[in-house]
Design an enzyme around this catalytic site. Structure first.
Site, short mmCIF file in Angstrom:
data_model
loop_
_atom_site.label_atom_id
_atom_site.label_comp_id
_atom_site.label_asym_id
_atom_site.label_seq_id
_atom_site.Cartn_x
_atom_site.Cartn_y
_atom_site.Cartn_z
N ARG A 182 -0.71 -8.95 13.70
CA ARG A 182 -1.20 -7.97 12.72
C ARG A 182 -2.07 -8.65 11.67
O ARG A 182 -3.11 -8.12 11.25
CB ARG A 182 -0.02 -7.25 12.05
N ARG B 166 11.10 -1.15 11.20
CA ARG B 166 10.02 -0.88 12.14
C ARG B 166 10.03 -1.88 13.28
O ARG B 166 10.31 -3.06 13.08
CB ARG B 166 8.68 -0.94 11.41
N ARG C 131 11.78 -5.31 5.01
CA ARG C 131 11.45 -3.90 4.73
C ARG C 131 12.33 -2.93 5.50
O ARG C 131 12.64 -3.12 6.67
CB ARG C 131 9.99 -3.66 5.10
N LYS D 81 0.83 -1.21 0.00
CA LYS D 81 0.00 0.00 0.00
C LYS D 81 0.87 1.26 0.00
O LYS D 81 0.65 2.18 -0.79
CB LYS D 81 -0.94 0.01 1.23
N ARG E 13 -9.67 0.53 8.97
CA ARG E 13 -9.31 -0.85 9.30
C ARG E 13 -10.42 -1.56 10.05
O ARG E 13 -10.26 -2.73 10.38
CB ARG E 13 -8.06 -0.84 10.18
P1 ADP Z 1 2.25 -1.86 3.20
O1 ADP Z 1 2.27 -0.35 3.15
O2 ADP Z 1 1.04 -2.45 2.55
O3 ADP Z 1 2.50 -2.41 4.58
P2 ADP Z 1 4.82 -1.61 1.78
O4 ADP Z 1 4.49 -0.77 0.58
O5 ADP Z 1 5.56 -0.97 2.89
O6 ADP Z 1 3.48 -2.36 2.31
O7 ADP Z 1 5.62 -2.87 1.23
C1 ADP Z 1 6.13 -3.89 2.10
C2 ADP Z 1 7.47 -4.40 1.57
O8 ADP Z 1 7.26 -5.09 0.35
C3 ADP Z 1 8.50 -3.28 1.28
O9 ADP Z 1 9.79 -3.74 1.64
C4 ADP Z 1 8.38 -3.07 -0.24
O10 ADP Z 1 9.62 -2.64 -0.80
C5 ADP Z 1 7.99 -4.48 -0.73
N1 ADP Z 1 7.08 -4.45 -1.87
C6 ADP Z 1 6.04 -3.60 -2.08
N2 ADP Z 1 5.40 -3.89 -3.24
C7 ADP Z 1 6.05 -4.97 -3.76
C8 ADP Z 1 5.87 -5.78 -4.95
N3 ADP Z 1 4.85 -5.52 -5.80
N4 ADP Z 1 6.70 -6.81 -5.16
C9 ADP Z 1 7.71 -7.09 -4.27
N5 ADP Z 1 7.96 -6.38 -3.16
C10 ADP Z 1 7.13 -5.33 -2.89
P1 AMP Z 2 0.74 0.31 9.25
O1 AMP Z 2 1.85 1.33 9.15
O2 AMP Z 2 -0.44 0.65 8.41
O3 AMP Z 2 1.25 -1.11 9.02
O4 AMP Z 2 0.22 0.38 10.76
C1 AMP Z 2 1.07 0.08 11.85
C2 AMP Z 2 0.25 -0.07 13.12
O5 AMP Z 2 -0.40 1.18 13.44
C3 AMP Z 2 -0.89 -1.10 13.11
O6 AMP Z 2 -0.43 -2.43 13.37
C4 AMP Z 2 -1.79 -0.56 14.21
O7 AMP Z 2 -1.26 -0.84 15.51
C5 AMP Z 2 -1.69 0.96 14.01
N1 AMP Z 2 -2.69 1.45 13.03
C6 AMP Z 2 -2.45 2.03 11.81
N2 AMP Z 2 -3.58 2.40 11.21
C7 AMP Z 2 -4.60 2.04 12.05
C8 AMP Z 2 -6.02 2.13 11.97
N3 AMP Z 2 -6.63 2.66 10.90
N4 AMP Z 2 -6.74 1.67 13.03
C9 AMP Z 2 -6.14 1.14 14.12
N5 AMP Z 2 -4.81 1.00 14.24
C10 AMP Z 2 -4.03 1.44 13.22
#
Ligand code: ADP
Ligand code: AMP
Length: 216
Positions: free
Chosen positions: A172, A161, A127, A14, A88
């Site tokens: 999660r 993270r 990541r 995302k 969420r």
């Molecule tokens: P989210 O925001 O949904 O948690 P991220 O965009 O942070 O996900 O992506 C999670 C990890 O996967 C990051 O290390 C990113 O570089 C990698 N990633 C994202 N999209 C892809 C893809 N289409 N193919 C392979 N790796 C990806």
């Molecule tokens: P994310 O960066 O989206 O992976 O979110 C990291 C963490 O933040 C999650 O595991 C939750 O603990 C908290 N969080 C983020 N967005 C929300 C949401 N919309 N509602 C509740 N908790 C959230």
């Protein structure tokens, strides 16, 4: 201008896709995860409580995140908003509808990014994120050109993270399936849902999202 939700489990891609949309279309990314990580560093009681909940991988309460999003929506965005990691829960989804309606707006698309759990573990544990500009990297699939240095802004502050470990990821994912995945049915019933294959490479996913947006 379009308001969209990127919906998918942690690691679905995302944030990666939201950043591309910001660059390509002038949209504004609203990531509640990023906002909460900022609140964590504020040194307040609320920040400390939020940090504990996030590190365990549980969801923060609805009123906190709805409050954060409400402030941003009130400021408006000419290019539209990308909601990343919000809503969420069903109460968050209802609140988002109300907040947008109060501005005379609505949602143009909800894009479900479909991935499987095995891919998510590999993505999350590899990541890193730039602490300065938010660029997202992966040790294997998208490492920075110079190890430890952000390609986008040159910062040396690449971070892991605290919740990007296998234990927190289990919680999660359970939170996602229990509380967030019902939103897929919710938006399907409203006729707003489109699905893209989140397992494809970053470019292919971006093209699929662009085609949904161009039809919205
Ligand atoms: P989210 O925001 O949904 O948690 P991220 O965009 O942070 O996900 O992506 C999670 C990890 O996967 C990051 O290390 C990113 O570089 C990698 N990633 C994202 N999209 C892809 C893809 N289409 N193919 C392979 N790796 C990806
Ligand atoms: P994310 O960066 O989206 O992976 O979110 C990291 C963490 O933040 C999650 O595991 C939750 O603990 C908290 N969080 C983020 N967005 C929300 C949401 N919309 N509602 C509740 N908790 C959230």
């Amino acid at each position: 201008m379009a308001n969209i939700i990127l919906l998918g489990p942690p690691g679905a891609g995302k944030g990666t896709q939201a950043k591309r949309l910001v660059d390509a279309r002038g949209m504004v990314q609203l990531s509640t995860g990023d906002m909460l990580r900022e609140a964590k560093t504020s040194g307040t009681d609320m920040g400390r409580r939020v940090a504990e909940v996030m590190e365990r991988g549980q969801l923060v309460t609805d009123d906190i995140v709805i409050g954060l999003i409400g402030e941003k929506i009130a400021k408006g965005s000419r290019g539209g908003f990308i909601f990343d990691g919000f809503p969420r829960t069903l109460p968050q989804a209802d609140a988002l509808g109300d907040l947008l309606a109060a501005k005379g707006q609505g949602l143009d698309a909800v894009i479900e990014m479909q991935v499987d759990d095995a891919a998510l573990v590999a993505r999350i544990t590899g990541r890193s994120t730039c602490g300065n500009c938010g660029a997202v990297y992966h040790d294997v699939t998208h490492p920075p050109k110079i190890a430890g240095v952000c390609d986008a802004c040159g910062s040396h502050d690449l971070r892991r993270r605290a919740d990007d470990n296998e234990d927190a990821l289990k919680t999660r994912l359970m939170e996602y399936y229990k509380k967030t995945s019902p939103l897929i049915g919710y938006y399907y019933a409203k006729g707003q849902l489109s699905a893209v294959d989140g397992l494809a490479d970053v470019e292919t996913v971006a093209t699929a999202i662009a085609s949904v947006l161009d039809k919205a």
